[in-house]
Design an enzyme around this catalytic site. Structure first.
Site, PDB file in Angstrom:
ATOM      1  N   ASP B 444      38.574  42.501  37.779  1.00  0.00           N
ATOM      2  CA  ASP B 444      37.212  42.947  37.472  1.00  0.00           C
ATOM      3  C   ASP B 444      36.376  41.705  37.156  1.00  0.00           C
ATOM      4  O   ASP B 444      36.572  41.062  36.128  1.00  0.00           O
ATOM      5  CB  ASP B 444      37.269  43.882  36.262  1.00  0.00           C
ATOM      6  N   HIS B 445      35.460  41.398  38.060  1.00  0.00           N
ATOM      7  CA  HIS B 445      34.718  40.138  37.913  1.00  0.00           C
ATOM      8  C   HIS B 445      33.716  40.176  36.753  1.00  0.00           C
ATOM      9  O   HIS B 445      33.132  39.159  36.385  1.00  0.00           O
ATOM     10  CB  HIS B 445      34.010  39.794  39.223  1.00  0.00           C
TER      11      HIS B 445
END
Lengths: 412, 474
Positions: B444-445
């Site tokens: 999850d950036h």
């Protein structure tokens, strides 16, 4: 010329910083004369070079560092207030810039990068001129020949070539001036810097390569760029080098004097790595928290260049209230003057752009200027204030077309 | 004169070419007296969160925007009542007070106003031993003494060179040029499937056209090309009943679909790949299986990958966190509930092993066996399905090498392990047949930056390439 000869007594080069003979990447010791706690430590090789620095001079070095930090914070604020388009902060690099720039002679010539605004201050560049380009009001801020400092180079490292070329000119003139070039750790990875060092060594040109290793090339840490100390690289070019604490104004000054002395005596180029730290962002458009560990920042905050000189002055009993107040007054006055100069700067006229392309008349350009002025004129007469000051009123005012009133807004 | 006036501060372009910024918070209230450069607000641009210093000294009369609002550059955000004749107020608005000495624009090339007496004069070089002493660069006399400095020759320091590139990072896009990529996009061709015939494998226009038109390409490529080029034919609904089976969306499928849609469209996914020579890990596995301590336990490559991931997590804890949208907080877990994606008769489930980080290899092995058996039997309890903090999916058991796994909702990372294949691989500077595995990591950036994700993946890879690295990492 054999590499071995350089820096090992084969020429007139002498004194400390003779490390061209180092091979195999043996690291040099960091030269430090003032500890982060403000203690003056002795160094047999470098002490003699700053023995003449009096208490007053130490005080004035301190004042200069405080002033350029103030210039820097004021310019950063001006950017945040929409008065400057961009600003590259020098926070943390005050000792590197003051220690070196204060050591230069008037007839030496500086070729700097964009972060060296403290150097510009020392060279006597007008405060308004320092921010002129950053406001977007001019293509360059000052006439280089009035202060012997070229306008800052934006292209990374290109100024080192200019400096080397200038230094070869000094050689041809038989003068003892020195070309002094500032650049960063990232620039040492550029071809330009490497080419400049090859030429400087080949021609033994009187140029000093002053690298402010501030540890970050925008978001690239220095350890990714160089597996050895930056100061270990010049040996490969046959250029003696020194690695100094860039947050120690006296160490920087001593190293700069060693380098200048060698260059003035015909001993050729020297490379100085001033190990410092960029405490702020790369520019006001950058967010270092995205790539930089906060602990690293904290570690370097403990090595602050100004605080250590302040502590040294305190140890010497020189840090009086009057002195501190005077320094603060000076810094505030400089900031005030710069702010007034910045916000009061007249905007350039659209046609000014044609003034700075060729030094002699050019028919192509004249034609373009003619087209552009007629284009501008199609928007109608300007307001009185503009035509009064601009000097191009003849172009614009001649064809006030009332029907074009609607598009006036678009032209502004 | 103490006449006052109202000044507006308009939102400046805080980066280079930004058009808007979000007001994060106000540091002042209406009625506050502020000084020049006092911080009045925190603003977030697309590039950074920055503090806004006040351009005026005066009294705040209005805050035009609420925190959380995105404001266009140039819009007024705050008004001040300032004294009319304050010298430092020349700033925004353009009604600028002239600086003390108004200067002509000073530009290079057109003879700037020379303010000094002229260019500093050069002096002839002095080769004498003692140069003239300057005030500006007072040179101490002592320094004339050491003319030749003895240089100590030290033995060259031997740096340990990285000799074994154990891993390669995959994921570079196929080589082509922008017009060719455009052509491929227009034709719906994925360049990953196209073999380049140009220099160095460069994909050319002809390669793309051949791919679509068939040409003389391998059968597999043609099949893919066919798929890419084919447009689905509309099928009359009357025929549909014979040719299609319609099943109500419910149960695990429905839950999986909702979870995947929610995950894929809320968490910005990044997937990275790493191909590793896992021969040493496989050798270790064989030795462990033979040892008494692990007698009766089911040790698989998954066991080692799970252990490696748990070790790597200690060094990269960001991967073990959660984005709490409701509370606007990031939750950092100091424990690891390790999810294992399991294909069950009812569909995909991701039960997790609680506190997997505290387990020994034997305990982990037992837990993994128990978890998969329970899942396959369809007996996984809701408790085992909730509270996961990071997941592993073993696509290698299907003979697959790599993929772009979608995050189990609420988790920051998922690691997919590919099949262990014997492949020609660089080993000790020669080509050898080695056991190679590709790891795919999605993260999850919002929570994990490329650096942290990459470090984690590199750590897992390093542990599998050389299990002895555990000694260096624990």
């Amino acid at each position: 010329m054999l590499t071995d000869e350089v820096g090992q007594g084969g020429t007139t080069a002498s004194g400390p910083g003779n490390n061209a003979g180092h091979r195999g990447g043996a690291s040099q010791n960091l030269v430090q004369l003032i500890t982060p706690q403000g203690e003056r430590v002795s160094h047999p090789e470098y002490d003699p070079w700053v023995r003449d620095i009096s208490d007053e001079q130490l005080g004035s070095l301190y004042e200069d560092m405080v002033v350029i930090r103030r210039i820097d914070t004021e310019a950063t604020a001006l950017q945040r207030q929409g008065e400057l388009a961009l600003w590259p902060p020098l926070l943390g690099q005050e000792a590197s810039q003051i220690g070196s720039a204060r050591t230069l002679r008037e007839d030496d010539f500086v070729f700097s990068s964009y972060r060296d605004n403290g150097v510009a201050y020392c060279r006597g560049v007008d405060l308004t001129d320092i921010v002129r380009v950053w406001r977007g009001n001019a293509s360059s801020g000052w006439d280089p020949y009035t202060v012997n400092m070229a306008v800052p180079q934006i292209i990374i490292g290109a100024q080192t070539l200019h400096a080397t070329g200038y230094a070869m000119g000094i050689q041809n003139d038989g003068a003892d001036s020195v070309a002094f070039t500032y650049f960063g750790d990232g620039a040492t990875s550029e071809g330009d810097v490497n080419e400049a060092m090859v030429f400087a060594a080949s021609f033994q040109a009187p140029v000093v390569f002053f690298c402010q290793n501030n540890h970050w090339a925008i978001s690239e840490p220095v350890r990714l760029q160089s597996h050895v100390h930056i100061a270990d690289r010049p040996a490969g070019f046959g250029i003696p080098s020194m690695r100094v604490d860039g947050n120690d104004v006296l160490a920087v000054m001593a190293a700069t004097r060693v380098a200048l002395d060698r260059a003035r005596r015909g001993g050729g180029p020297t490379f100085i790595e001033a190990v410092t730290y960029r405490m702020g962002p790369h520019t006001t458009a950058d967010d270092p928290t995205r790539y930089r560990d906060a602990n690293e920042l904290e570690d370097w905050a403990a090595k602050d260049p100004i605080r250590r000189v302040k502590a040294l002055l305190d140890r010497k009993g020189l840090l009086t209230e009057e002195f501190e107040a005077a320094v603060q007054r000076k810094a505030d006055a400089v900031a005030r003057e710069m702010r007034a100069g910045c916000t009061g700067m007249p905007d350039p006229e659209p046609l000014d752009i044609f003034k700075h392309v060729y030094s002699t008349p050019n028919s192509w350009l004249d034609r373009q200027q003619d087209h552009y002025s007629r284009y501008l004129a199609s928007f109608g007469a300007p307001t009185g204030a503009e035509s009064e000051e601009g000097g191009y009123s003849s172009y614009v005012a001649s064809s006030g077309d009332p029907e074009d009133a609607d598009s006036e807004e678009g032209a502004r | 004169m103490t006449a006052t006036m109202i000044k507006e501060f308009r939102l400046p372009d805080l980066g280079e070419g930004l058009t808007e910024s979000e007001i994060v918070s106000w540091k002042v209230n209406v009625g506050d007296t502020v000084s020049l450069n006092q911080i009045i607000a925190e603003v977030e641009t697309a590039k950074a969160v920055v503090e806004l210093p006040s351009p005026f000294a005066g009294v705040v009369t209005a805050l035009h925007e609420q925190p959380g609002t995105v404001v266009e550059v140039g819009k007024p955000i705050v008004s001040f009542e300032v004294e009319g004749d304050a010298g430092a107020q020349a700033a925004a608005g353009g009604a600028a007070e002239a600086p003390a000495a108004k200067r002509e624009p000073n530009l290079v090339g057109y003879g700037a106003v020379v303010e000094t007496t002229g260019r500093p004069a050069r002096r002839p070089r002095n080769f004498a031993a003692s140069p003239p002493v300057e005030t500006a660069e007072a040179r101490p006399a002592e320094t004339d003494a050491p003319l030749v400095e003895p240089v100590e020759i030290k033995p060259a320091e031997t740096r340990p060179l990285e000799t074994k590139p154990a891993a390669t990072v995959a994921g570079e896009r196929p080589r082509s040029t922008p017009p060719v990529r455009k052509l491929a996009k227009d034709l719906g061709v994925d360049l990953e499937h196209v073999t380049g015939s140009g220099p160095g494998g460069l994909i050319t226009r002809d390669d793309v056209r051949n791919f679509v038109g068939g040409g003389d390409l391998p059968a597999a490529a043609q099949e893919l090309a066919g798929e890419a080029a084919r447009t689905p034919e509309p099928v009359p609904s009357a025929q549909a009943s014979e040719r299609e089976v319609r099943t109500p969306i419910k149960g695990v499928r429905k839950f999986t679909a909702a979870a995947m849609v929610s995950s894929a469209f809320t968490a910005p996914h990044v997937t990275e790949f790493l191909t590793v020579d896992v021969t040493p890990a496989m050798e270790l596995l064989a030795r462990l299986k033979a040892s008494k301590a692990f007698a009766g336990l089911k040790l698989t490559p998954l066991t080692l990958v799970a252990k490696a991931a748990l070790i790597a997590l200690r060094r990269n804890p960001t991967l073990n966190s959660r984005w709490d949208e409701a509370n606007q907080e990031i939750v950092q877990f100091n424990y690891v509930n390790l999810g294992i994606a399991a294909a069950t008769p009812r569909g995909l489930t991701v039960p997790n092993i609680k506190d997997a980080d505290r387990m020994t290899l034997a305990e982990l092995s037992t837990a993994l066996t128990g978890l998969t058996e329970t899942a396959r039997a369809g007996k996984t309890s809701p408790a085992e399905l909730s509270g996961g903090t990071i997941s592993i999916t073993n696509i290698g058991v299907f003979g697959i090498d790599a993929g772009t796994p979608i995050l189990n909702p609420g988790e920051a990372a998922i690691l997919a392990m590919g099949a262990v294949r014997k492949m020609p691989w660089e080993y000790q500077d020669q080509i050898a047949l080695r056991q190679v595995m590709t790891l795919s990591l999605s993260f999850d950036h919002r929570l994990v930056d490329g650096e942290q994700g990459s470090r984690f993946l590199a750590d897992v890879g390093a542990l599998l390439a050389d299990p002895g690295m555990a000694l260096a990492m624990v």
